[in-house]
Design a protein around this motif. Structure first.
Motif, PDB file in Angstrom:
ATOM      1  N   THR A 333       0.837  -1.199   0.000  1.00 14.20           N
ATOM      2  CA  THR A 333       0.000   0.000   0.000  1.00 14.20           C
ATOM      3  C   THR A 333       0.870   1.246   0.000  1.00 14.20           C
ATOM      4  O   THR A 333       0.611   2.213  -0.745  1.00 14.20           O
ATOM      5  CB  THR A 333      -0.924  -0.003   1.238  1.00 14.20           C
ATOM      6  N   LEU A 340      -3.131   5.861   4.536  1.00 13.32           N
ATOM      7  CA  LEU A 340      -4.336   5.488   5.270  1.00 13.32           C
ATOM      8  C   LEU A 340      -4.353   6.188   6.622  1.00 13.32           C
ATOM      9  O   LEU A 340      -3.349   6.192   7.342  1.00 13.32           O
ATOM     10  CB  LEU A 340      -4.401   3.968   5.453  1.00 13.32           C
ATOM     11  N   HIS A 342      -5.550   6.240  10.243  1.00 12.22           N
ATOM     12  CA  HIS A 342      -6.086   5.467  11.362  1.00 12.22           C
ATOM     13  C   HIS A 342      -5.117   5.598  12.521  1.00 12.22           C
ATOM     14  O   HIS A 342      -3.891   5.478  12.344  1.00 12.22           O
ATOM     15  CB  HIS A 342      -6.263   3.992  10.985  1.00 12.22           C
ATOM     16  N   ILE A 356      -9.954  -0.710   6.058  1.00 14.02           N
ATOM     17  CA  ILE A 356      -9.554   0.698   6.014  1.00 14.02           C
ATOM     18  C   ILE A 356      -9.141   1.088   4.593  1.00 14.02           C
ATOM     19  O   ILE A 356      -9.480   2.171   4.096  1.00 14.02           O
ATOM     20  CB  ILE A 356      -8.396   0.961   6.998  1.00 14.02           C
ATOM     21  N   LEU A 357      -8.412   0.196   3.926  1.00 17.20           N
ATOM     22  CA  LEU A 357      -7.976   0.449   2.548  1.00 17.20           C
ATOM     23  C   LEU A 357      -9.178   0.606   1.620  1.00 17.20           C
ATOM     24  O   LEU A 357      -9.253   1.567   0.836  1.00 17.20           O
ATOM     25  CB  LEU A 357      -7.077  -0.696   2.072  1.00 17.20           C
ATOM     26  N   LYS A 360     -10.998   3.803   1.948  1.00 21.57           N
ATOM     27  CA  LYS A 360     -10.253   4.948   1.414  1.00 21.57           C
ATOM     28  C   LYS A 360     -10.348   5.018  -0.110  1.00 21.57           C
ATOM     29  O   LYS A 360     -10.606   6.088  -0.670  1.00 21.57           O
ATOM     30  CB  LYS A 360      -8.792   4.840   1.844  1.00 21.57           C
TER      31      LYS A 360
END
Length: 486
Positions: A333, A340, A342, A356-357, A360
């Motif tokens: 990533t 990201l 977080h 989470i990815l 986004k």
């Protein structure tokens, strides 16, 4: 006067009391609701209605009054020669916008063809000591709208319509599930564990039992216990509580509809959920075509079905199947320049990291209703593994306009496999992943008595209403959203 009470209104109240006028009577018998009276034929007599005064237009010998409630409004005509002189004088001298009145009279239509009740008898039903917000501007302060929702409901037609739509939607959903032979049940809010979803719970102390408890984050494991107990189709309107961040799409207290069907798989549920959305649109909005974020969306068209892996690959070029560990996926990533946000990104397990990815790079851009399927197994600790690929689950989410509206899957019914997954979740939790699930021995005990194939679904009433009414924030979709204490 203190506390913001209008001094002139309070003086009027005192004067009425001194004259012996009952300013807060105990009842008033009506024979029509306001919206019913507004449809009556001219000449209908002995019409008795009541409501809050929202408008007064005074002329020399007559006064037009508008009264309303949440469901409708009605114009009234007060004429000097059609009512007792004392009552006419009292109205002119002591009655204000915001007061409640009850009236009796006969219906007629004005020259502009507006249905109007000619008042023959009038009674004050409640004196308002504070002035309502100015009619044409209403409530513009967002915090006031949430903190004093009763004023927002009085002054903002959009809020009235949305809250009535919520009530109608709940009614339509109940009828839908009952028509499909689901039984409505209730399960505990206070629980020893926080099972049923990946979220941080609110905690409380039970004084009589001297034990720490959680407010439920989902009713899932108790509804599944009912399947063990012989129920085959159940659903619940469940108040749930998740101690997570505030956002336009999240409430910490919300109403979830969750249900389970024995002998079904997730594809059966997918069909049920599509039929349910179409049913709600027809029953509440009387159309399957609505406007969302400036786009016209026809829900009667075919809905896209796409896998979690294919969606992320399409939007980033990253094939999550090639990165079996969270460390490898995190590095890939970063190599793709994706940042990201977080607080504890380094402590997340692979499943929560992928989530989470996805939130986004993909979810914000999904406008039309889309079924997202085949979630990674470490993102779905209670879902059944796919027979062909055990690293993914038989699960789907319905996403509309960047919002996850429905979550559903074929349930994991193997107690040995379930124990293994909960152990893995408990380890993640002990390593700092606050949203990982806890061990739930009582639920595992129930599973060991045997479960049939099961498919389940869950969705938030507020989230669904937010999407279907194209609301900017989910706080607009609950009557009394939580606000910071003053």
């Amino acid at each position: 006067m203190s506390n913001g009470i209008n001094e002139v209104r309070n003086e009027k109240l005192m004067s009425l009391i001194q004259q012996g006028v009952p300013v807060y009577p105990d009842q008033f018998n009506t024979n029509y609701e306001l919206q019913e009276a507004a449809k009556l034929d001219d000449g209908v007599n002995h019409v008795r209605v009541a409501g809050r005064i929202m408008g007064i237009r005074r002329f020399k010998k007559l006064t037009f009054i508008t009264i309303s409630d949440i469901a409708g409004r009605l114009q009234l005509l007060l004429k000097m020669d059609e009512i007792e002189e004392e009552l006419y004088r009292q109205f002119q001298d002591y009655i204000d916008i915001g007061d409640f009145i009850g009236v009796e009279g006969r219906m007629y239509s004005t020259k502009t063809n507006e249905k109007t009740l000619r008042i023959e008898r009038l009674q004050l039903l409640g004196k308002a000591l504070r002035s309502l917000p100015e009619k044409w501007h209403g409530l513009t302060n967002v915090e006031t709208r949430y903190r004093q929702r009763y004023l927002d409901l009085l002054m903002t037609e959009e809020t009235q319509r949305r809250m009535l739509a919520r009530i109608q939607m709940i009614s339509a959903l109940r009828r839908f599930f009952e028509d499909h032979q689901f039984l409505e049940v209730e399960t505990p809010v206070l629980q020893h564990t926080s099972s049923g979803a990946i979220a941080k719970p609110f905690q409380t102390h039970h004084r009589a039992l001297d034990t720490e408890l959680n407010l439920r984050i989902a009713p899932e494991t108790y509804l599944k216990r009912l399947i063990v107990g012989g129920f085959t189709k159940v659903f619940e309107f469940a108040k749930c509580f998740r101690n997570e961040g505030i956002s336009p799409q999240h409430l910490q207290e919300f109403t979830m509809v969750e249900g389970y069907a024995a002998y079904w798989n997730y594809e059966d549920t997918m069909k049920l959920m599509r039929d349910m959305i179409i049913h709600v649109l027809n029953e509440v909005f009387h159309t399957t075509t609505i406007s969302i974020a400036g786009h016209t969306v026809d829900f009667s068209e075919e809905w896209e079905v796409i896998s979690f892996r294919d969606l992320i690959f399409r939007d980033t070029g990253i094939d999550i199947d090639l990165y079996p560990t969270v460390e490898a996926l995190r590095e890939e990533t970063k190599r793709n320049g994706i940042e990201l946000e977080h607080a504890d990104i380094e402590s997340l397990g692979r499943g929560n990291f992928i989530d989470i990815l996805y939130k986004k790079v993909s979810r914000p851009y999904m406008m039309k209703p889309t079924f997202l399927i085949n979630h990674p197994i470490d993102l779905s600790p209670l879902a059944r593994a796919n027979d062909m690929n055990p690293s993914i689950t038989d699960r789907f989410q319905l996403v509309i306009n960047g919002a996850e509206v429905i979550n559903a899957y074929s349930e994991l019914v193997d107690p040995t496999e379930q124990r293994s997954r909960l152990v893995a979740q408990a380890m993640l939790k002990s390593n700092g992943d606050e949203e990982a699930m806890e061990m739930d021995e009582d639920y595992l005990l129930a599973m060991e008595y045997g479960m049939p194939p099961i498919s389940g679904f869950g969705f938030g009433i507020e989230r669904l209403l937010m999407v279907l009414t194209d609301s900017e924030t989910i706080k607009d979709c609950v009557l009394f959203p939580l606000t910071r204490k003053l």
